[in-house]
Design an enzyme around this catalytic site. Structure first.
Site, PDB file in Angstrom:
ATOM      1  N   GLY A  68       0.830  -1.198   0.000  1.00 45.16           N
ATOM      2  CA  GLY A  68       0.000   0.000   0.000  1.00 45.16           C
ATOM      3  C   GLY A  68       0.864   1.247   0.000  1.00 45.16           C
ATOM      4  N   CYS A  95       5.241  -6.225   1.797  1.00 39.53           N
ATOM      5  CA  CYS A  95       5.651  -4.824   1.786  1.00 39.53           C
ATOM      6  C   CYS A  95       4.935  -4.060   2.895  1.00 39.53           C
ATOM      7  CB  CYS A  95       5.422  -4.219   0.408  1.00 39.53           C
ATOM      8  SG  CYS A  95       6.355  -2.688   0.135  1.00 39.53           S
ATOM      9  N   TYR A  96       3.951  -3.220   2.586  1.00 37.36           N
ATOM     10  CA  TYR A  96       3.221  -2.521   3.642  1.00 37.36           C
ATOM     11  C   TYR A  96       2.596  -3.517   4.616  1.00 37.36           C
ATOM     12  CZ  TYR A  96      -0.054   0.566   6.034  1.00 37.36           C
ATOM     13  OH  TYR A  96      -0.740   1.273   7.005  1.00 37.36           O
ATOM     14  N   HIS A 180       8.016  -7.869  -3.325  1.00 37.70           N
ATOM     15  CA  HIS A 180       6.727  -8.214  -3.936  1.00 37.70           C
ATOM     16  C   HIS A 180       6.836  -9.541  -4.704  1.00 37.70           C
ATOM     17  CE1 HIS A 180       4.417  -4.506  -3.198  1.00 37.70           C
ATOM     18  NE2 HIS A 180       5.611  -3.923  -3.190  1.00 37.70           N
ATOM     19  N   GLU A 182       4.374 -11.174  -5.943  1.00 36.46           N
ATOM     20  CA  GLU A 182       3.257 -11.322  -6.883  1.00 36.46           C
ATOM     21  C   GLU A 182       3.563 -10.825  -8.285  1.00 36.46           C
ATOM     22  OE1 GLU A 182       2.409  -7.326  -4.767  1.00 36.46           O
ATOM     23  OE2 GLU A 182       3.520  -9.184  -4.442  1.00 36.46           O
ATOM     24  N   ASP A 238     -17.706 -14.989 -21.662  1.00 30.99           N
ATOM     25  CA  ASP A 238     -18.262 -14.816 -20.320  1.00 30.99           C
ATOM     26  C   ASP A 238     -19.740 -15.193 -20.291  1.00 30.99           C
ATOM     27  OD1 ASP A 238     -15.746 -13.733 -19.937  1.00 30.99           O
ATOM     28  OD2 ASP A 238     -16.448 -11.672 -20.096  1.00 30.99           O
ATOM     29  N   LYS A 380     -10.783 -13.604 -16.330  1.00 29.58           N
ATOM     30  CA  LYS A 380     -11.041 -14.020 -17.710  1.00 29.58           C
ATOM     31  C   LYS A 380     -10.380 -15.356 -18.048  1.00 29.58           C
ATOM     32  CE  LYS A 380     -12.602 -11.847 -20.738  1.00 29.58           C
ATOM     33  NZ  LYS A 380     -13.956 -11.797 -21.356  1.00 29.58           N
TER      34      LYS A 380
END
Length: 524
Positions: A68, A95-96, A180, A182, A238, A380
């Protein structure tokens, strides 16, 4: 009448394990969710200040705290809720999230002497489950101006970098990472997150296509009961997956309604009718409402107003169709998780609206139909995997995304029949050339935009003052972030030449090289 339609009839008992991704406002929060899903573990992105009841309803086996932009020592900085800290469940702070853990558990966080941003090497100095199967030193992505200067009692530093002597901390099942995992710039980050899920949280990886299909069918069955429903079928993956799941759930009590709103791509209405009329038989209805939609859009240039006007008109058409069916009270849509995230809804009240999706925030406040969104927690690529599992044709599963408002949000300014005709031809040329080059499947989404600009040109020794068309092609895994496609100059030159030669109203073509963020994939 239905209030807050985006939340109606979408609750169902979950049988699989879940992780709560606690969002502190990081630009990477959605990527954390994607990495968890890639490990076949279900998760939901929940705002840090969401009520405790929302977390309890998810019943998470573990928590991941996002990064964040705030500093934990600032007044009013977002903090970890006590019910999370006292849950006894594993926690991974990123992180944050790590700094908040350290700050709230008695450690000290302060501004770094030197900010660390970009690639770095982190070395694990203490063995830990998080490192299972990984080398001692790994490449990571750092992005922080604060750092942990004193560890909370009982915690140890398990990894360090040149600039961060505390690059990772741990105590039992509570772990913090200063970097990070991710993002793609941490090559082994996916494995780190999977280790947290499997080795620390004990996740079984039960978020599989068959489990998703079973749950989605159960949601539809539970919501509709013994009544009837209509499904908003556009022909994209979808809505096609949503329709197939709904048909499996309630059979002939479902009617799939395709609305030709006059805002479709060239030949699209006929293509959808030819594909789905045989598949659903008497449960397929084709509605020609082009004149209604164009009349509704007359004089509207603002993109948000376009989306809301189109969303409301769709609902009114569906309500009209439902009136002809006995006990039909439900509208099934193919809403996806990115739609929910980008539209501020009651699911995510703290979110800033990036753009109102016509099938989420664009729905009218008052509706005669209750909305059922069996795919609203899926990305998706997950929907495509499910579509293949359901046996849907490749041309449906891999069809490029097309916004519900259609070409209306690819025309900058007012939508008119004349401008629609121009854009249809330009779009058709672009897609045709991508297919001929064998690139349609390799790019994630491609489109043409009719801008509200006109430019001077020269054709046949004469001056022209005509429209400017922009081409856009992106590559992405999750449609939450995207990079522009590096199409060859020869291909772009061929597309440009065809557009200006075959469409008299266009004399200039440009190519959009913006990433998402800061741009969005669509222009409006």
């Amino acid at each position: 009448m239905s209030e807050t339609p985006d939340r109606q009839s979408n609750a169902v008992t979950r049988k699989h394990q879940a992780i709560a991704v606690v969002d502190f406002g990081s630009q990477y929060s959605q990527l954390i969710a994607r990495r968890v899903r890639e490990a076949s573990v279900y998760c939901e992105l929940v705002p840090w200040d969401a009520p405790a009841e929302r977390f309890r309803a998810l019943a998470p086996v573990g928590y991941i705290l996002s990064g964040g932009p705030a500093s934990v020592y600032e007044p009013q900085a977002p903090l970890i809720a006590d019910h999370i800290l006292n849950s006894g469940r594993p926690i991974l702070g990123i992180c944050y999230g790590m700094q908040a853990l350290a700050h709230q558990l008695g450690g000290k966080v302060a501004r770094s002497v030197r900010r660390e941003y970009g690639r770095a090497k982190v070395t694990f100095v203490q063995p830990h489950q998080l490192q299972t199967g990984l080398p001692a030193t790994i490449d990571v992505w750092m992005s922080h101006g604060d750092r942990v200067e004193r560890l909370p009692q009982g915690f140890t530093s398990i990894a360090e970098s040149d600039n961060s002597p505390v690059a990772a901390i741990a105590k039992d099942g509570i772990i913090g990472l200063q970097f990070h995992p991710e993002v793609v710039h941490t090559p082994l980050g996916k494995e780190l997150i999977a280790n947290f899920l499997i080795e620390v949280c004990g996740c079984a990886g039960d978020w599989t296509p068959s489990a998703v299909i079973d749950e989605a069918e159960g949601l539809v069955r539970q919501a509709v009961g013994d009544g009837r429903a209509i499904c908003a079928l556009s022909g994209g993956v979808d809505s096609s997956v949503a329709a197939t799941i709904a048909y499996r759930a309630i059979g002939e009590r479902l009617t799939c309604v395709f609305v030709d709103n006059g805002l479709l791509r060239k030949g699209e209405a006929d293509q959808v009718r030819d594909t789905f009329a045989p598949r659903f038989g008497q449960q397929f209805a084709f509605v020609d409402a082009a004149d209604e939609f164009l009349a509704t859009l007359a004089g509207i240039s603002d993109p948000e107003l376009k989306r809301k006007a189109i969303g409301e008109k769709f609902v009114r058409v569906f309500e009209r169709e439902a009136k002809g069916l006995e006990r039909c009270e439900y509208l099934i849509q193919g809403t996806l998780y990115p739609d929910v995230i980008e539209s501020a809804t009651s699911d995510n009240p703290a979110a800033q609206t990036i753009k109102t999706h016509h099938n989420v925030g664009g729905l009218p406040a008052q509706m005669a139909l209750k909305v059922v969104d069996p795919l609203r927690r899926l990305f998706k690529d997950e929907v495509r995997v499910i579509g293949e599992s359901l046996g849907l044709p490749e041309e449906i599963v891999w069809r490029h995304p097309f916004p519900g408002p259609g070409l209306a949000v690819r025309i900058l300014g007012e939508v008119t029949p004349e401008r629609l005709a121009i854009l249809r031809e330009a779009d058709a040329i672009f897609i045709e050339e991508l297919r001929l080059a064998g690139l349609y499947r390799s790019v994630s989404q491609a489109l043409a935009v009719l801008t509200n600009l006109r430019s001077v040109g020269v054709m046949g020794d004469g001056r022209t003052y005509n429209n400017v068309v922009a081409l856009r092609s992106v590559n992405t895994d999750d449609f939450m972030t995207a990079d522009w496609s590096r199409l060859s100059y020869d291909l772009l030159a061929k597309v440009s030449s065809r557009i200006v030669n075959e469409i008299p109203e266009v004399n200039r073509v440009v190519y959009d090289i913006s990433t998402k963020p800061p741009a969005t994939i669509e222009w409006e």
